[in-house]
Design a protein around this motif. Structure first.
Motif, PDB file in Angstrom:
ATOM      1  N   ALA A  78       1.916  -2.492 -13.356  1.00 20.17           N
ATOM      2  CA  ALA A  78       1.574  -3.833 -12.839  1.00 20.17           C
ATOM      3  C   ALA A  78       1.847  -3.956 -11.341  1.00 20.17           C
ATOM      4  CB  ALA A  78       2.355  -4.889 -13.603  1.00 20.17           C
ATOM      5  N   ASP A  79       2.830  -3.204 -10.871  1.00 16.12           N
ATOM      6  CA  ASP A  79       3.187  -3.248  -9.437  1.00 16.12           C
ATOM      7  C   ASP A  79       2.967  -1.884  -8.798  1.00 16.12           C
ATOM      8  OD1 ASP A  79       5.524  -5.323 -10.760  1.00 16.12           O
ATOM      9  OD2 ASP A  79       4.339  -6.018  -9.038  1.00 16.12           O
ATOM     10  N   THR A  80       2.866  -1.879  -7.473  1.00 18.85           N
ATOM     11  CA  THR A  80       2.637  -0.618  -6.783  1.00 18.85           C
ATOM     12  C   THR A  80       3.193  -0.652  -5.368  1.00 18.85           C
ATOM     13  OG1 THR A  80       0.963   1.010  -6.141  1.00 18.85           O
ATOM     14  CG2 THR A  80       0.390  -1.324  -5.853  1.00 18.85           C
ATOM     15  N   LYS A  81       3.371   0.547  -4.824  1.00 19.48           N
ATOM     16  CA  LYS A  81       3.716   0.695  -3.414  1.00 19.48           C
ATOM     17  C   LYS A  81       2.661   1.545  -2.710  1.00 19.48           C
ATOM     18  CE  LYS A  81       8.762   0.224  -3.817  1.00 19.48           C
ATOM     19  NZ  LYS A  81      10.078   0.874  -3.513  1.00 19.48           N
ATOM     20  N   GLU A  82       1.460   1.587  -3.252  1.00 20.78           N
ATOM     21  CA  GLU A  82       0.433   2.477  -2.691  1.00 20.78           C
ATOM     22  C   GLU A  82      -0.886   1.733  -2.605  1.00 20.78           C
ATOM     23  OE1 GLU A  82       0.534   7.037  -3.123  1.00 20.78           O
ATOM     24  OE2 GLU A  82      -0.664   6.336  -4.814  1.00 20.78           O
ATOM     25  N   PHE A  83      -1.497   1.762  -1.413  1.00 23.75           N
ATOM     26  CA  PHE A  83      -2.806   1.123  -1.258  1.00 23.75           C
ATOM     27  C   PHE A  83      -3.816   2.144  -0.756  1.00 23.75           C
ATOM     28  CE2 PHE A  83      -3.131   0.586   3.421  1.00 23.75           C
ATOM     29  CZ  PHE A  83      -1.805   0.786   3.817  1.00 23.75           C
ATOM     30  N   ALA A  84      -5.078   1.893  -1.114  1.00 22.99           N
ATOM     31  CA  ALA A  84      -6.177   2.800  -0.749  1.00 22.99           C
ATOM     32  C   ALA A  84      -7.230   1.993  -0.014  1.00 22.99           C
ATOM     33  CB  ALA A  84      -6.777   3.431  -1.995  1.00 22.99           C
ATOM     34  N   ILE A  85      -7.484   2.354   1.246  1.00 21.43           N
ATOM     35  CA  ILE A  85      -8.480   1.645   2.050  1.00 21.43           C
ATOM     36  C   ILE A  85      -8.873   2.549   3.217  1.00 21.43           C
ATOM     37  CG2 ILE A  85      -6.849   0.503   3.645  1.00 21.43           C
ATOM     38  CD1 ILE A  85      -8.591  -2.048   3.256  1.00 21.43           C
ATOM     39  N   ASN A  86     -10.066   2.352   3.751  1.00 18.64           N
ATOM     40  CA  ASN A  86     -10.507   3.092   4.929  1.00 18.64           C
ATOM     41  C   ASN A  86     -10.084   2.300   6.170  1.00 18.64           C
ATOM     42  OD1 ASN A  86     -11.795   4.186   7.143  1.00 18.64           O
ATOM     43  ND2 ASN A  86     -13.678   4.681   6.017  1.00 18.64           N
ATOM     44  N   MET A  87      -8.922   2.649   6.735  1.00 16.64           N
ATOM     45  CA  MET A  87      -8.326   1.893   7.838  1.00 16.64           C
ATOM     46  C   MET A  87      -9.206   1.893   9.083  1.00 16.64           C
ATOM     47  SD  MET A  87      -5.533   0.356   7.056  1.00 16.64           S
ATOM     48  CE  MET A  87      -4.909  -0.026   8.692  1.00 16.64           C
ATOM     49  N   SER A  88     -10.148   2.828   9.199  1.00 19.55           N
ATOM     50  CA  SER A  88     -10.970   2.893  10.427  1.00 19.55           C
ATOM     51  C   SER A  88     -11.876   1.664  10.553  1.00 19.55           C
ATOM     52  CB  SER A  88     -11.822   4.170  10.430  1.00 19.55           C
ATOM     53  OG  SER A  88     -12.867   4.065   9.470  1.00 19.55           O
ATOM     54  N   SER A 114     -13.689   8.972  -2.183  1.00 22.20           N
ATOM     55  CA  SER A 114     -14.477   9.227  -3.388  1.00 22.20           C
ATOM     56  C   SER A 114     -13.937   8.233  -4.407  1.00 22.20           C
ATOM     57  CB  SER A 114     -14.269  10.667  -3.864  1.00 22.20           C
ATOM     58  OG  SER A 114     -14.908  10.881  -5.096  1.00 22.20           O
ATOM     59  N   MET A 115     -14.728   7.195  -4.689  1.00 18.59           N
ATOM     60  CA  MET A 115     -14.189   6.093  -5.503  1.00 18.59           C
ATOM     61  C   MET A 115     -13.619   6.592  -6.827  1.00 18.59           C
ATOM     62  SD  MET A 115     -16.093   2.661  -6.847  1.00 18.59           S
ATOM     63  CE  MET A 115     -15.110   1.170  -7.192  1.00 18.59           C
ATOM     64  N   VAL A 116     -14.341   7.548  -7.444  1.00 22.17           N
ATOM     65  CA  VAL A 116     -13.889   8.048  -8.752  1.00 22.17           C
ATOM     66  C   VAL A 116     -12.490   8.638  -8.626  1.00 22.17           C
ATOM     67  CG1 VAL A 116     -14.347   9.762 -10.536  1.00 22.17           C
ATOM     68  CG2 VAL A 116     -16.232   8.465  -9.575  1.00 22.17           C
ATOM     69  N   ALA A 117     -12.258   9.409  -7.540  1.00 14.81           N
ATOM     70  CA  ALA A 117     -10.944  10.057  -7.371  1.00 14.81           C
ATOM     71  C   ALA A 117      -9.865   9.024  -7.055  1.00 14.81           C
ATOM     72  CB  ALA A 117     -11.041  11.107  -6.267  1.00 14.81           C
ATOM     73  N   ASP A 118     -10.168   8.065  -6.180  1.00 14.71           N
ATOM     74  CA  ASP A 118      -9.177   7.039  -5.844  1.00 14.71           C
ATOM     75  C   ASP A 118      -8.855   6.170  -7.063  1.00 14.71           C
ATOM     76  OD1 ASP A 118     -10.463   6.882  -2.530  1.00 14.71           O
ATOM     77  OD2 ASP A 118      -8.384   7.345  -3.052  1.00 14.71           O
ATOM     78  N   VAL A 119      -9.876   5.789  -7.815  1.00 15.84           N
ATOM     79  CA  VAL A 119      -9.638   4.953  -9.003  1.00 15.84           C
ATOM     80  C   VAL A 119      -8.884   5.744 -10.070  1.00 15.84           C
ATOM     81  CG1 VAL A 119     -10.746   3.702 -10.904  1.00 15.84           C
ATOM     82  CG2 VAL A 119     -11.586   3.406  -8.564  1.00 15.84           C
ATOM     83  N   HIS A 120      -9.198   7.045 -10.192  1.00 16.68           N
ATOM     84  CA  HIS A 120      -8.483   7.847 -11.214  1.00 16.68           C
ATOM     85  C   HIS A 120      -6.994   7.907 -10.892  1.00 16.68           C
ATOM     86  CE1 HIS A 120      -8.228  10.583 -14.560  1.00 16.68           C
ATOM     87  NE2 HIS A 120      -7.459  11.369 -13.829  1.00 16.68           N
ATOM     88  N   ARG A 121      -6.665   8.068  -9.590  1.00 11.86           N
ATOM     89  CA  ARG A 121      -5.249   8.088  -9.212  1.00 11.86           C
ATOM     90  C   ARG A 121      -4.583   6.769  -9.587  1.00 11.86           C
ATOM     91  NH1 ARG A 121      -5.915   8.260  -4.292  1.00 11.86           N
ATOM     92  NH2 ARG A 121      -5.578   6.022  -3.968  1.00 11.86           N
ATOM     93  N   ILE A 122      -5.314   5.659  -9.342  1.00  9.75           N
ATOM     94  CA  ILE A 122      -4.743   4.338  -9.608  1.00  9.75           C
ATOM     95  C   ILE A 122      -4.586   4.100 -11.106  1.00  9.75           C
ATOM     96  CG2 ILE A 122      -5.344   1.878  -9.487  1.00  9.75           C
ATOM     97  CD1 ILE A 122      -6.386   2.573  -6.581  1.00  9.75           C
ATOM     98  N   LEU A 123      -5.572   4.528 -11.901  1.00  7.12           N
ATOM     99  CA  LEU A 123      -5.436   4.408 -13.366  1.00  7.12           C
ATOM    100  C   LEU A 123      -4.255   5.231 -13.858  1.00  7.12           C
ATOM    101  CD1 LEU A 123      -9.083   4.576 -14.777  1.00  7.12           C
ATOM    102  CD2 LEU A 123      -7.401   2.804 -15.287  1.00  7.12           C
ATOM    103  N   THR A 124      -3.973   6.330 -13.147  1.00  6.00           N
ATOM    104  CA  THR A 124      -2.937   7.251 -13.607  1.00  6.00           C
ATOM    105  C   THR A 124      -1.542   6.817 -13.159  1.00  6.00           C
ATOM    106  OG1 THR A 124      -4.563   9.041 -13.435  1.00  6.00           O
ATOM    107  CG2 THR A 124      -2.236   9.684 -13.597  1.00  6.00           C
ATOM    108  N   ARG A 125      -1.412   6.344 -11.875  1.00  5.25           N
ATOM    109  CA  ARG A 125      -0.047   6.030 -11.393  1.00  5.25           C
ATOM    110  C   ARG A 125       0.054   4.666 -10.703  1.00  5.25           C
ATOM    111  NH1 ARG A 125       0.090  10.621  -6.665  1.00  5.25           N
ATOM    112  NH2 ARG A 125      -0.381   9.349  -4.832  1.00  5.25           N
ATOM    113  N   GLY A 126      -1.024   3.855 -10.756  1.00  7.92           N
ATOM    114  CA  GLY A 126      -0.964   2.544 -10.111  1.00  7.92           C
ATOM    115  C   GLY A 126      -1.463   2.600  -8.677  1.00  7.92           C
ATOM    116  N   GLY A 127      -1.578   1.426  -8.073  1.00  6.44           N
ATOM    117  CA  GLY A 127      -2.069   1.321  -6.702  1.00  6.44           C
ATOM    118  C   GLY A 127      -3.083   0.201  -6.597  1.00  6.44           C
TER     119      GLY A 127
END
Ligand code: P6P
Length: 335
Positions: free
Chosen positions: A199-209, A244-257
């Motif tokens: 439910a909580d996380t310390k990790e965010f995924a975004i294209n900062m550029s 790669s949305m699939v890879a970023d979402v898979h990480r989040i499904l697996t460990r949050g974010g």
């Protein structure tokens, strides 16, 4: 302990009356098509399929050879089975009804045949994203307009990630489940029943550029993340962006974010980069079924009433408490 194959899982879902035979067949066909795509992708330079196809798609993007190959694999696999009425794809301007020589089915299939394909040439994980809707009764040849259903109408959704291992992540509306491809037998094996996004996380995924192009609320929300322990959030955050949305979402499904692709003023006519019907909606259903959340920064993605087949939408998805924080920030700071 005996292994549960995807085939057995789907038959058990059918026996539990959570899916019918045609939907079972549809998911099985898509999974087999993904196995073929996995084989093509994993050949890399040896397969002579890297690089650009020399064509463009409706999105105005240069198509990779594997974009076109993956699209063809999915279309051909689903044409003759009698479980589908039509397909829609990121790679095709309009939907494609099943050929008239084949029986008409009850479902509509939407897919991004190879999401993240710009990563193929640098050997980074890519994937296939798919979404299944019911075809309206009495419609022999569905048109684009028949696909314009909110994400809550999805009867199944999933992705196949072509990474160090090939995995199929699937929901038929009763939890999100992970299957790993056994390359020796060619079958997908259930490796995680009932994925749960913390439910909580310390990790965010975004294209900062793109930061200078974001709306003010987005600037403020991310600034608070970057301020870490010294900021109002009073906790340090880590950042990941695979693009790669699939890879970023898979990480989040697996460990949050939290995964964010917000609206930006690079092209104000587009409501962000990601497509609602075959990227945001299926990913939103998978994440919600795993206890996470998905909004466009203001409303639940699955509730959005589509107006165009290829429409884009801002995406905030992942750990439900962080998505709620980001959404609240936007609502509280809306101009
Ligand atoms: P950017 C891949 O092209 C994609 O559609 C998604 O898979 C990914 O999350 C996003 O675009 C990456 O966009 O602007 O960071 O290259």
């Amino acid at each position: 302990m005996s292994r549960t194959s995807l085939t057995r899982f789907l038959i058990e879902e059918q026996h539990a009356k959570r899916i019918n035979a045609d939907l079972r067949q549809l998911v099985a066909v898509v999974a087999r098509a993904c196995t073929s795509i996995s084989i093509a992708v994993s050949k890399g330079a040896l397969g002579g399929v890297l690089g650009d196809a020399g064509t463009g798609n409706v999105q105005g993007e240069a198509q990779k050879k594997l974009d076109v190959i993956s699209n063809e694999i999915l279309l051909e696999a689903n044409a003759w089975g009698g479980h589908l009425a039509a397909c829609a794809s990121e790679e095709m301007d309009h939907c494609q009804p099943v050929p008239s020589e084949y029986p008409l089915g009850d479902f509509l299939l939407l897919f991004d045949p190879l999401d993240g394909s710009s990563n193929i040439d640098v050997n980074v994980s890519v994937g296939t994203i798919f979404s299944v809707l019911r075809s309206p009764k009495g419609v022999d040849k569905p048109g684009d307009e028949h696909f314009l259903q909110p994400g809550t109408q999805q009867v199944a959704a999933g992705y196949c990630i072509y990474g160090p291992s090939t995995m199929l992540i699937l929901t038929v509306g009763h939890g999100t489940h992970a299957f790993t491809l056994d390359r020796e037998t060619g079958e997908f094996v259930l490796t995680q029943r009932g994925m749960q996004v913390p439910a909580d996380t310390k990790e965010f995924a975004i294209n900062m550029s793109n930061q200078r192009h974001w709306e003010a609320p987005m600037q403020g929300y991310v600034a608070d993340l970057l301020a870490g322990k010294d900021g109002v959030r009073a906790k340090d955050f880590n950042m990941r962006w695979i693009a790669s949305m699939v890879a970023d979402v898979h990480r989040i499904l697996t460990r949050g974010g939290i995964f964010i692709y917000p609206w930006d003023k690079k092209d104000p006519s587009k409501a962000g980069k990601l497509r609602l019907m075959y990227e945001a909606n299926p990913m939103a259903l998978l994440v919600e079924q795993a206890g996470g959340a998905a909004t466009d920064g203001r409303e639940r993605i699955l509730d959005i009433a589509p107006t165009q087949l290829h429409q884009r939408v801002p995406v905030f998805l992942g750990s439900k408490n962080e998505v709620a924080e980001a959404t609240r920030y936007h609502r509280d700071h809306d101009a």
